[in-house]
Design an enzyme around this catalytic site. Sequence first.
Site, PDB file in Angstrom:
ATOM      1  N   ALA A  72      -1.373   4.737  -1.581  1.00  0.00           N
ATOM      2  CA  ALA A  72      -1.530   3.592  -2.471  1.00  0.00           C
ATOM      3  C   ALA A  72      -0.794   2.426  -1.812  1.00  0.00           C
ATOM      4  CB  ALA A  72      -0.941   3.924  -3.830  1.00  0.00           C
ATOM      5  N   GLY A 117      -1.488   8.524  -1.854  1.00  0.00           N
ATOM      6  CA  GLY A 117      -2.786   8.368  -2.520  1.00  0.00           C
ATOM      7  C   GLY A 117      -3.957   8.715  -1.614  1.00  0.00           C
ATOM      8  N   GLU A 120      -4.255  12.370  -1.796  1.00  0.00           N
ATOM      9  CA  GLU A 120      -4.750  12.680  -3.141  1.00  0.00           C
ATOM     10  C   GLU A 120      -6.242  12.390  -3.266  1.00  0.00           C
ATOM     11  OE1 GLU A 120      -1.330  10.207  -4.488  1.00  0.00           O
ATOM     12  OE2 GLU A 120      -1.279  11.682  -6.094  1.00  0.00           O
ATOM     13  N   GLU A 140       5.718  10.261  -1.290  1.00  0.00           N
ATOM     14  CA  GLU A 140       6.144   9.362  -2.377  1.00  0.00           C
ATOM     15  C   GLU A 140       7.639   9.449  -2.669  1.00  0.00           C
ATOM     16  OE1 GLU A 140       3.400  11.222  -2.413  1.00  0.00           O
ATOM     17  OE2 GLU A 140       1.731  10.039  -3.178  1.00  0.00           O
TER      18      GLU A 140
HETATM   19  N1  CAA Z   1       0.786   0.398   1.626  1.00  0.00           N
HETATM   20  C1  CAA Z   1       0.760  -0.851   2.116  1.00  0.00           C
HETATM   21  N2  CAA Z   1       0.741  -1.126   3.438  1.00  0.00           N
HETATM   22  C2  CAA Z   1       0.759  -0.082   4.280  1.00  0.00           C
HETATM   23  C3  CAA Z   1       0.785   1.243   3.825  1.00  0.00           C
HETATM   24  C4  CAA Z   1       0.807   1.466   2.422  1.00  0.00           C
HETATM   25  N3  CAA Z   1       0.785   2.700   1.888  1.00  0.00           N
HETATM   26  N4  CAA Z   1       0.830   2.067   4.901  1.00  0.00           N
HETATM   27  C5  CAA Z   1       0.805   1.273   5.991  1.00  0.00           C
HETATM   28  N5  CAA Z   1       0.762  -0.022   5.616  1.00  0.00           N
HETATM   29  C6  CAA Z   1       0.730  -1.199   6.484  1.00  0.00           C
HETATM   30  C7  CAA Z   1       2.102  -1.460   7.106  1.00  0.00           C
HETATM   31  O1  CAA Z   1       2.918  -2.168   6.189  1.00  0.00           O
HETATM   32  C8  CAA Z   1       1.729  -2.264   8.319  1.00  0.00           C
HETATM   33  O2  CAA Z   1       1.461  -3.595   7.895  1.00  0.00           O
HETATM   34  P1  CAA Z   1       1.957  -4.830   8.818  1.00  0.00           P
HETATM   35  O3  CAA Z   1       1.218  -4.660  10.110  1.00  0.00           O
HETATM   36  O4  CAA Z   1       1.515  -6.019   8.031  1.00  0.00           O
HETATM   37  O5  CAA Z   1       3.428  -4.665   8.952  1.00  0.00           O
HETATM   38  C9  CAA Z   1       0.392  -1.652   8.741  1.00  0.00           C
HETATM   39  O6  CAA Z   1      -0.114  -0.951   7.598  1.00  0.00           O
HETATM   40  C10 CAA Z   1       0.536  -0.648   9.858  1.00  0.00           C
HETATM   41  O7  CAA Z   1       1.518   0.306   9.473  1.00  0.00           O
HETATM   42  P2  CAA Z   1       2.818   0.657  10.366  1.00  0.00           P
HETATM   43  O8  CAA Z   1       3.204  -0.490  11.204  1.00  0.00           O
HETATM   44  O9  CAA Z   1       3.834   1.255   9.460  1.00  0.00           O
HETATM   45  O10 CAA Z   1       2.172   1.781  11.315  1.00  0.00           O
HETATM   46  P3  CAA Z   1       2.928   3.006  11.997  1.00  0.00           P
HETATM   47  O11 CAA Z   1       1.966   3.589  12.970  1.00  0.00           O
HETATM   48  O12 CAA Z   1       4.262   2.612  12.488  1.00  0.00           O
HETATM   49  O13 CAA Z   1       3.174   4.069  10.799  1.00  0.00           O
HETATM   50  C11 CAA Z   1       2.570   5.309   8.844  1.00  0.00           C
HETATM   51  C12 CAA Z   1       2.073   4.635  10.142  1.00  0.00           C
HETATM   52  C13 CAA Z   1       3.420   6.514   9.176  1.00  0.00           C
HETATM   53  C14 CAA Z   1       1.313   5.774   8.094  1.00  0.00           C
HETATM   54  C15 CAA Z   1       3.359   4.299   8.012  1.00  0.00           C
HETATM   55  O14 CAA Z   1       2.592   3.093   7.887  1.00  0.00           O
HETATM   56  C16 CAA Z   1       3.721   4.749   6.641  1.00  0.00           C
HETATM   57  O15 CAA Z   1       4.637   5.532   6.475  1.00  0.00           O
HETATM   58  N6  CAA Z   1       2.997   4.240   5.590  1.00  0.00           N
HETATM   59  C17 CAA Z   1       3.326   4.480   4.232  1.00  0.00           C
HETATM   60  C18 CAA Z   1       2.888   5.875   3.812  1.00  0.00           C
HETATM   61  C19 CAA Z   1       3.262   6.134   2.360  1.00  0.00           C
HETATM   62  O16 CAA Z   1       4.419   6.102   1.989  1.00  0.00           O
HETATM   63  N7  CAA Z   1       2.252   6.421   1.518  1.00  0.00           N
HETATM   64  C20 CAA Z   1       2.466   6.695   0.139  1.00  0.00           C
HETATM   65  C21 CAA Z   1       2.331   5.473  -0.689  1.00  0.00           C
HETATM   66  S1  CAA Z   1       2.802   5.736  -2.375  1.00  0.00           S
HETATM   67  C22 CAA Z   1       1.464   6.422  -3.119  1.00  0.00           C
HETATM   68  O17 CAA Z   1       0.453   6.694  -2.505  1.00  0.00           O
HETATM   69  C23 CAA Z   1       1.601   6.645  -4.594  1.00  0.00           C
HETATM   70  C24 CAA Z   1       0.509   7.384  -5.241  1.00  0.00           C
HETATM   71  O18 CAA Z   1       0.404   8.580  -5.105  1.00  0.00           O
HETATM   72  C25 CAA Z   1      -0.404   6.718  -6.143  1.00  0.00           C
END
Ligand code: CAA
Length: 266
Positions: A72, A117, A120, A140
Amino acid sequence: MSSYETLEIEDRGFARIVRINRPKALNALNPTVIAELSRAVEELGQQLETGNWGVRALILTGAGDKAFVAGADIASMVDMNKDQAHEFASRGHAVGEMLANLAVPVIAAVNGFALGGGCELALACDFIIASDKARFGQPEVKLGVIPGFGGTQRMIRRVGIARALELCVTGDMIKADEALRIGLVNRVVAGEQLLDTCLAMVDGIAKMGPLAVAAAKRVIHQGAELPLAAANLLEVQTFAGLFETRDQSEGMRAFLEKRDAQFTGE
Ligand code: CAA
């Protein structure tokens, strides 16, 4: 087909391919993506309800070669209050239910990160076919929350309580081969084979009776939530109901006459 801001939709053979298209944000699910996914699934559901079986499966995938869906959208969630978070999670769940209720199978073609998400959403699909580069996880807890789009509950049902707890409590990411080993995914293929593998599955499904495929999906999903005796009764009733269809007669006669069945979904 209506137009979408965050989705690319294409029909190829008997497959409808829905590609989440926000590669710069690793296809993260913001409220617009969730609303558009609902609309796209609803649109297909309405088409199927008219008896138009031109689409025999939905393939859900992500744009780019890095992510299926990295979760998400954290930027959309950061300032949400409790009511907004409730609404957001409920809308995510509604998409999962719509996918489960769709009369055709839904295949998640997981081409990269499937986190939070994104994992999921894949779990809400009927099968998960993963690229060997795919990574799965429920991170999360690292953000101070828990899965909100069905991850805790669908994960238990897919891989069992111990592994669901491990994924949801540690937030650790697992590779595609580990996801295969624990039964989270159906198949792992080389990244460049992913879409073709899914399309070949759809071609196979398209040769089957569509009412029978829909019935199998329905009975398995509904039966999984019922006590065994009730689930078995559901199977008996659904099996018998199919004997009122033209496809049952055609399928069995075609076998006996040693020819291919011509199913019409009637
Ligand atoms: N939401 C918003 N933006 C996201 C995102 C997310 N879940 N995941 C990645 N992005 C964005 C980053 O902010 C980044 O944006 P910028 O270039 O503007 O900075 C871009 O995508 C590329 O990401 P990274 O630079 O972080 O890429 P990376 O290769 O270094 O890492 C990754 C990749 C490991 C997937 C890392 O991006 C990450 O950990 N993302 C978050 C994963 C996460 O926590 N997901 C769970 C979200 S909560 C949820 O989903 C709740 C639910 O159940 C409803």
